[in-house]
Design a protein around this motif. Structure first.
Motif: not given
Length: 69
Positions: A16-30
C-alpha cells in the motif's frame, strides 16, 4: 506499544501507498505521515492509531512486539 516503524513496515508489506492506508483507515494523509515518521509511539490520537491498526489488521497484518524489530 506500536511504533511508527511498525506501521510503516505493515503498510509496505501490503504493498500500500500512504494514500491507501489513509483511505482505508478514514484518516487524513497527514496522520499516516506523522505516525510513520514518529521514532517511537506515533504522535497521533488514540482514535487515529486505532483506525490505522484496524485497517492494517483487517488486511491481514500482525504486529510483533516493538523490541523484536
Amino acid at each position: 506499544m506500536t511504533t511508527g516503524l511498525q506501521i510503516l513496515q505493515a503498510r509496505r508489506s501490503l504493498g500500500w501507498e500512504r494514500t491507501d492506508l489513509a483511505k482505508r483507515a478514514k484518516v487524513p494523509l497527514s496522520v499516516v505521515a506523522r505516525a510513520e515518521s514518529s521514532p517511537g509511539e506515533p504522535a497521533i490520537t488514540i482514535a487515529q492509531l486505532n483506525a490505522l491498526m484496524q485497517a492494517l489488521r483487517g488486511a491481514g497484518t500482525s504486529f510483533p512486539p516493538a523490541d523484536s524489530l
